[in-house]
Enzyme design. Structure first.
Site, PDB file in Angstrom:
ATOM      1  N   SER A 253       0.815  -1.205   0.000  1.00 23.30           N
ATOM      2  CA  SER A 253       0.000   0.000   0.000  1.00 23.30           C
ATOM      3  C   SER A 253       0.857   1.267   0.000  1.00 23.30           C
ATOM      4  O   SER A 253       1.745   1.389  -0.827  1.00 23.30           O
ATOM      5  CB  SER A 253      -0.942  -0.074   1.195  1.00 23.30           C
ATOM      6  OG  SER A 253      -2.086   0.673   0.914  1.00 23.30           O
ATOM      7  N   HIS A 394      -7.570  -5.847   0.139  1.00 16.98           N
ATOM      8  CA  HIS A 394      -6.346  -5.062   0.345  1.00 16.98           C
ATOM      9  C   HIS A 394      -5.600  -5.592   1.574  1.00 16.98           C
ATOM     10  O   HIS A 394      -6.031  -5.365   2.711  1.00 16.98           O
ATOM     11  CB  HIS A 394      -6.792  -3.614   0.572  1.00 16.98           C
ATOM     12  CG  HIS A 394      -5.691  -2.623   0.620  1.00 16.98           C
ATOM     13  ND1 HIS A 394      -4.927  -2.298  -0.479  1.00 16.98           N
ATOM     14  CD2 HIS A 394      -5.215  -1.860   1.637  1.00 16.98           C
ATOM     15  CE1 HIS A 394      -4.044  -1.368  -0.141  1.00 16.98           C
ATOM     16  NE2 HIS A 394      -4.196  -1.089   1.141  1.00 16.98           N
TER      17      HIS A 394
HETATM   18  C1  GCU Z   1      -5.442   4.797   1.732  1.00 19.31           C
HETATM   19  C2  GCU Z   1      -4.886   5.552   0.543  1.00 19.31           C
HETATM   20  C3  GCU Z   1      -4.098   4.627  -0.381  1.00 19.31           C
HETATM   21  C4  GCU Z   1      -3.072   3.866   0.414  1.00 19.31           C
HETATM   22  C5  GCU Z   1      -3.735   3.155   1.571  1.00 19.31           C
HETATM   23  C6  GCU Z   1      -2.769   2.443   2.536  1.00 19.31           C
HETATM   24  O1  GCU Z   1      -6.444   3.914   1.307  1.00 19.31           O
HETATM   25  O2  GCU Z   1      -5.963   6.164  -0.108  1.00 19.31           O
HETATM   26  O3  GCU Z   1      -3.465   5.378  -1.391  1.00 19.31           O
HETATM   27  O4  GCU Z   1      -2.368   2.978  -0.421  1.00 19.31           O
HETATM   28  O5  GCU Z   1      -4.416   4.100   2.356  1.00 19.31           O
HETATM   29  O6  GCU Z   1      -1.611   2.777   2.624  1.00 19.31           O
HETATM   30  O7  GCU Z   1      -3.260   1.554   3.254  1.00 19.31           O
END
Ligand code: GCU
Length: 413
Positions: A253, A394
């Site tokens: 992420s 995710h």
């Molecule tokens: C949020 C953000 C993403 C990121 C994520 C994370 O959802 O919008 O861009 O990748 O956090 O780091 O968990």
């Protein structure tokens, strides 16, 4: 409060999750320079195209590091030759940086398999402290600022033993060690706390007189985290047990965005793994699906440099896209991974980015994605440019790590 709800509903309503509604977008050619010249050899790529692309990302996306700061000292805080039921050696080493009478330290937690010499290592940040990645009682709890998290028992922005082992599901330590790799991790909040405040973390060590935030082309937090990975690499080069030419930068992420930028900046990294890195990571910015630049820059104003904000709702004006960030990693192995339910990160945009980066890998005779279509779920492509989309959300799962290990066995040994 009402305003908050209105702005939340507007940004949610604007999020496009319908493939047929993605408008046409230009894909800037990695092999055509800003002046329009065609690049047809890897020498020309390295001489003219790579530097101009790298400079563009540095000055307009992530921000440049003002000065090359060296490790002032490192200190082995703790070591155990019989960790993880005797199969690994654990080291906790603190790196310290000083400048302008200010100091910053961060701690690397390192597990190396005992039966392997000159170990290749996966290096990646964690979100809630080194002690969350394992049940191992000896892992030191960071005193750095953290986000509160009810589920993990984190209150008052402080880490405690209540969160020990809470993230073991994301770190397949046994699989990694059993496969003969080392694992190194750092709590990202020690390098730069993840909040819109530039008075702490690494940034303020390098301010000029009367400066209290980075200049428009200077580093945001992602560049700071990428910098920290390079400093860990500086330390690895001094550690004879580690094969420093075989270190893979890994990140999930926002930390996947940091791993990609670290790999683009620092060619000592042997490879990069981007796990669900999404917008500002592997996903194409010009493709209107899931998170957009306006949304990311509004919610996380500290992640990118100020210059990047000029592309909010104005992606068409960008002369680059994220596949060219991936191309900066060539010819080193690169793994982009998506998850089916992680639509916010735009799985297809992540795949296309890996695919469009492949022409640069091909200049080196390396196999990228070529003309392959996006594979079905759980059908990985393990070329030098690798890709998979797995079922689920995710996250980082055992399935992801199994793929990374298999791919590293092919491309790193
Ligand atoms: C949020 C953000 C993403 C990121 C994520 C994370 O959802 O919008 O861009 O990748 O956090 O780091 O968990």
């Amino acid at each position: 409060m009402l305003l908050f709800f209105i702005s939340m509903s507007i940004s949610k309503a604007q999020t496009n999750y319908t493939e047929s509604e993605v408008p046409f977008f230009e894909v800037p050619n990695p092999l055509t320079t800003f002046k329009g010249e065609t690049i047809s050899t890897n020498t020309a790529w390295e001489k003219s195209r790579r530097p101009e692309l790298h400079a563009f990302f540095r000055e307009n996306v992530y921000g440049r590091v003002p000065e090359n700061l060296k490790i002032d000292s490192y200190n082995i805080l703790e070591q155990d030759h019989n960790a993880l039921n005797g199969k690994a050696k654990r080291t906790q080493v603190e790196l310290t940086f000083t400048k302008n009478n200010k100091e910053l330290s961060f701690t690397i937690l390192l597990y190396l398999p005992k039966h392997v010499k000159n170990t290749a290592v996966f290096l990646g940040y964690n979100f809630y402290g080194n002690h969350t990645i394992t049940e191992d009682e000896s892992v030191i709890i960071s005193t750095a600022w953290t986000d509160n998290n009810k589920e993990f028992g984190i209150e008052n922005n402080t880490l405690t033993a209540a969160s020990r082992g809470k993230r073991t599901n994301r770190w397949a330590i046994d699989k990694i060690i059993d496969a003969g790799y080392g694992l190194a991790t750092i709590y990202y909040g020690e390098v730069d706390p993840d909040k819109n405040d530039f008075s702490d973390g690494i940034h303020h060590l390098l301010y000029g007189e009367n400066q209290n935030q980075p200049k428009p082309d200077e580093w945001g937090s992602i560049a700071a985290w990428a910098w920290g990975l390079s400093k860990a690499m500086d330390y690895f080069e001094t550690n004879p047990e580690i094969e420093a030419t075989k270190v893979i930068a890994f990140g999930h992420s926002r930390l996947g965005k940091a791993a990609l930028w670290a790999g683009a900046n620092d060619q000592r990294f042997a490879g990069v793994i981007s796990n669900n890195s999404g917008c500002g990571g592997a996903a194409m910015s010009k493709r209107k699906y899931g998170e957009t630049l306006a949304v990311i820059n509004q919610r996380f104003p500290h992640w990118f440099c100020t210059n990047f904000k000029q592309y909010n709702n104005n992606e068409e004006a960008l002369v680059v896209d994220q596949h060219q960030l991936l191309a900066l990693i060539a010819p080193r192995p690169l793994y982009v991974a998506s998850a089916e339910e992680d639509r916010w990160a735009d799985p297809r945009g992540e795949f296309l980015s890996a695919k469009y980066a492949s022409s640069v890998y091909e200049l080196y005779g390396k196999k990228g994605i070529g003309d392959m279509e996006m594979p079905s779920t759980n059908l990985p492509i393990h070329n030098t440019v690798a890709y998979h989309i797995r079922t689920g959300k995710h996250d980082v799962t055992d399935y992801d790590w199994e793929q990374y290990i298999k791919w590293a066995n092919i491309h790193l040994r």
